[in-house]
Scaffold this motif. Structure first.
Motif, PDB file in Angstrom:
ATOM      1  N   ALA A  76      11.768  11.843   3.883  1.00  0.00           N
ATOM      2  CA  ALA A  76      11.151  10.535   3.614  1.00  0.00           C
ATOM      3  C   ALA A  76       9.842  10.779   2.880  1.00  0.00           C
ATOM      4  N   TYR A  77       9.733  10.224   1.673  1.00  0.00           N
ATOM      5  CA  TYR A  77       8.542  10.394   0.840  1.00  0.00           C
ATOM      6  C   TYR A  77       7.682   9.133   0.968  1.00  0.00           C
ATOM      7  N   LEU A  78       6.518   9.281   1.605  1.00  0.00           N
ATOM      8  CA  LEU A  78       5.578   8.179   1.777  1.00  0.00           C
ATOM      9  C   LEU A  78       4.526   8.308   0.675  1.00  0.00           C
ATOM     10  N   THR A  79       4.562   7.394  -0.268  1.00  0.00           N
ATOM     11  CA  THR A  79       3.633   7.448  -1.397  1.00  0.00           C
ATOM     12  C   THR A  79       2.599   6.350  -1.248  1.00  0.00           C
ATOM     13  N   MET A  80       1.342   6.743  -1.063  1.00  0.00           N
ATOM     14  CA  MET A  80       0.252   5.767  -0.996  1.00  0.00           C
ATOM     15  C   MET A  80      -0.019   5.257  -2.407  1.00  0.00           C
ATOM     16  N   CYS A  81       0.058   3.949  -2.587  1.00  0.00           N
ATOM     17  CA  CYS A  81       0.063   3.407  -3.952  1.00  0.00           C
ATOM     18  C   CYS A  81      -0.967   2.304  -4.158  1.00  0.00           C
ATOM     19  N   ARG A  82      -2.138   2.437  -3.538  1.00  0.00           N
ATOM     20  CA  ARG A  82      -3.221   1.503  -3.822  1.00  0.00           C
ATOM     21  C   ARG A  82      -3.975   2.003  -5.059  1.00  0.00           C
TER      22      ARG A  82
ATOM     23  N   ARG B 204       2.024  11.622   0.126  1.00  0.00           N
ATOM     24  CA  ARG B 204       1.407  11.952  -1.166  1.00  0.00           C
ATOM     25  C   ARG B 204       0.805  10.694  -1.779  1.00  0.00           C
ATOM     26  N   GLY B 205      -0.149  10.863  -2.627  1.00  0.00           N
ATOM     27  CA  GLY B 205      -0.728   9.736  -3.341  1.00  0.00           C
ATOM     28  C   GLY B 205      -0.001   9.484  -4.654  1.00  0.00           C
ATOM     29  N   GLY B 206       0.025   8.221  -5.066  1.00  0.00           N
ATOM     30  CA  GLY B 206       0.692   7.861  -6.305  1.00  0.00           C
ATOM     31  C   GLY B 206      -0.248   7.927  -7.508  1.00  0.00           C
ATOM     32  N   GLU B 207       0.259   7.483  -8.653  1.00  0.00           N
ATOM     33  CA  GLU B 207      -0.536   7.475  -9.883  1.00  0.00           C
ATOM     34  C   GLU B 207      -1.497   6.296  -9.884  1.00  0.00           C
ATOM     35  N   MET B 208      -2.685   6.527 -10.410  1.00  0.00           N
ATOM     36  CA  MET B 208      -3.763   5.540 -10.379  1.00  0.00           C
ATOM     37  C   MET B 208      -3.895   4.803 -11.716  1.00  0.00           C
TER      38      MET B 208
ATOM     39  N   LYS C 282      -3.129   9.703 -13.243  1.00  0.00           N
ATOM     40  CA  LYS C 282      -3.169  10.879 -12.367  1.00  0.00           C
ATOM     41  C   LYS C 282      -2.841  10.482 -10.932  1.00  0.00           C
ATOM     42  N   ARG C 283      -2.206  11.373 -10.228  1.00  0.00           N
ATOM     43  CA  ARG C 283      -2.015  11.164  -8.800  1.00  0.00           C
ATOM     44  C   ARG C 283      -3.326  11.450  -8.059  1.00  0.00           C
ATOM     45  N   VAL C 284      -3.610  10.635  -7.053  1.00  0.00           N
ATOM     46  CA  VAL C 284      -4.769  10.832  -6.185  1.00  0.00           C
ATOM     47  C   VAL C 284      -4.293  10.691  -4.754  1.00  0.00           C
ATOM     48  N   PHE C 285      -4.721  11.610  -3.869  1.00  0.00           N
ATOM     49  CA  PHE C 285      -4.293  11.521  -2.471  1.00  0.00           C
ATOM     50  C   PHE C 285      -4.999  10.354  -1.784  1.00  0.00           C
TER      51      PHE C 285
ATOM     52  N   SER D  87       0.794  -1.230   0.000  1.00  0.00           N
ATOM     53  CA  SER D  87       0.000   0.000   0.000  1.00  0.00           C
ATOM     54  C   SER D  87       0.826   1.279   0.000  1.00  0.00           C
ATOM     55  N   VAL D  88       2.065   1.209   0.477  1.00  0.00           N
ATOM     56  CA  VAL D  88       2.867   2.424   0.664  1.00  0.00           C
ATOM     57  C   VAL D  88       4.313   2.157   0.254  1.00  0.00           C
ATOM     58  N   ALA D  89       4.856   3.095  -0.516  1.00  0.00           N
ATOM     59  CA  ALA D  89       6.285   3.068  -0.850  1.00  0.00           C
ATOM     60  C   ALA D  89       6.970   4.189  -0.070  1.00  0.00           C
ATOM     61  N   VAL D  90       8.107   3.889   0.551  1.00  0.00           N
ATOM     62  CA  VAL D  90       8.857   4.888   1.319  1.00  0.00           C
ATOM     63  C   VAL D  90      10.233   5.038   0.682  1.00  0.00           C
ATOM     64  N   GLN D  91      10.592   6.281   0.380  1.00  0.00           N
ATOM     65  CA  GLN D  91      11.911   6.572  -0.192  1.00  0.00           C
ATOM     66  C   GLN D  91      12.536   7.745   0.561  1.00  0.00           C
TER      67      GLN D  91
END
Length: 434
Positions: free
Chosen positions: A176-182, A216-220, A228-231, A166-170
């Motif tokens: 630290a960028y937490l990208t929600m990627c569902r 931040r939200g990732g691309e859907m 598009k990115r969605v939060f 669900s989440v990528a951390v870089q």
């Protein structure tokens, strides 16, 4: 089913009547059809018996909650997280809480067909969180890093990257960028995503090379938002309809776990931590497209929010029929009482382009300027004095005891809403549309 038996501890007082009321419920439920197959008369009979037992539980806990909690935590020398606490209490005081077997049976059912055992968990946790002795200890325990995060921390510190479902951390340049990627559900939260988010927040807070966190939200891949990115679309209503959204594992863990850690930090009890028991860091939110429900709730605990000019925020609590977490506690602090009532009670949508949205977002930029705006925010919040000042701001704006008292009442009110007919009907219609 194992028969309810009284514990020798805390015997006397209201305990015999509690045991008897709980035993009557078990006997009745065992004789009735499955919850989804009961007639209106059978449902009313079961509800009356449960209400009587719940009234006894409330009376018992009003008198004995601190004794119960101290027994479970060895006089508050052992920390039990929410799930561990209710599990231990169900074993030690079986008339108070549903057993593991009862909960397992309910997990197999749709929300509409459940027995409603989580209401009893809500009664128990309202009493624990409402106690000035037990409540702070539980909140403090929930600030500890999760075992999963501690296991992943060495790899994250070495590589600067961790990817869960669900989440990528870089980690890049001290952030630290937490990208929600569902991408399959527009970052709508379920139990798995809450676990992944708490892990990600722990990693960012525990890594000494990280100075600032970004959510931040990732691309859907959703057809309507492909590329598009969605939060976040908030709570996963499809999962709620299917019975997969639990009071303890999702609704309360979310509030007392990763959202609380975004405010207070992660607890560290190592040597040299005499000056602060938690590690705190400033957080930035970057909102693309929308932040709905739980997505908007996240923004209320962050230090700086950047929004794309075509994005919007909303807390559709009235439409969904549930309580929007601690949104009722926090939104008015940002917007004032009139707007918070418009948003929560009437479903008002705040577009980033309108003036009132600036009470939620600090900065509104064109979509193509989001990356640059986030970078500027990271640079500003990297200043050495930011952490000390945000600690003092949070202490003034969200006193721990006020938060604790709010969450105590939330524990029961949200449990009741989960089983109300209007919520079940609404999520059923949503699942049908999906």
């Amino acid at each position: 089913m194992t028969a309810v038996r009284p514990s020798p501890a805390l015997a006397g007082g209201v305990w015999p009547s509690l045991y008897e009321a709980a035993a009557r419920v078990e006997k009745l439920v065992a004789a009735l059809p499955e919850p989804g197959s009961r007639s209106p008369g059978e449902r009313a009979e079961a509800a009356a018996a449960k209400d009587a037992a719940r009234a006894e539980r409330v009376r018992f806990l009003q008198a004995h909650v601190d004794d119960v909690y101290d027994r479970l935590t060895a006089g508050r020398t052992v920390g039990l997280r929410l799930a561990e606490l209710v599990e231990a209490a169900a074993v030690e005081f079986p008339a108070l809480l549903p057993s593991a077997g009862q909960l397992a049976e309910d997990r197999k059912r749709r929300q509409a067909d459940k027995e409603g055992h989580e209401i009893d968990q809500g009664i128990f946790l309202r009493a624990v969180l409402g106690s000035p002795a037990a409540g702070p200890h539980l909140l403090d325990t929930m600030l500890l890093p999760t075992p999963r995060a501690l296991e992943l921390l060495p790899a994250f510190r070495r590589t600067g990257e961790v990817r869960t479902r669900s989440v990528a951390v870089q980690r890049r340049d001290g952030a630290a960028y937490l990208t929600m990627c569902r991408d399959d559900c527009l970052n709508a939260e379920d139990v798995e995503q809450v676990d992944d988010m708490e892990t990600a927040v722990d990693l960012a807070l525990l890594d000494p090379e990280v100075r600032v966190g970004v959510v931040r939200g990732g691309e859907m891949t959703h057809p309507r938002y492909r590329g598009k990115r969605v939060f976040s679309a908030g709570i996963n209503l499809k999962s709620l309809h299917a019975g997969g959204i639990s009071l303890v594992g999702f609704l309360l863990r979310r509030e007392l776990g990763y959202l609380h850690k975004l405010v207070r930090g992660v607890r560290t009890d190592g040597e040299g931590a005499w000056h602060a028991r938690t590690v705190e860091k400033p957080w930035i939110g970057a909102v693309d497209t929308f932040a709905i429900g739980g997505g908007m709730q996240i923004l209320l605990v962050l230090d700086h929010v950047v929004a794309a000019s075509d994005a919007y925020f909303t807390l559709p609590a009235a439409r969904e029929g549930i309580v929007p977490g601690a949104g009722n506690f926090r939104l008015g602090r940002h917007t004032g009482p009139r707007i918070s009532r418009q948003v929560i009670l009437q479903g008002r949508r705040l577009w980033a382009s309108e003036p009132d949205a600036r009470l939620v977002a600090d900065e509104v930029v064109e979509p193509e300027e989001m990356d640059a705006a986030v970078a500027r925010g990271v640079e500003r919040l990297s200043a050495p004095a930011v952490v000390a000042n945000r600690r003092m701001l949070n202490l003034a704006e969200e006193p721990p005891d006020e938060f604790r008292r709010y969450m105590a009442e939330f524990a029961l009110q949200q449990a009741l809403r989960l089983y109300d007919e209007d919520v079940i009907a609404k999520v059923g219609r949503f699942a049908g549309r999906e």
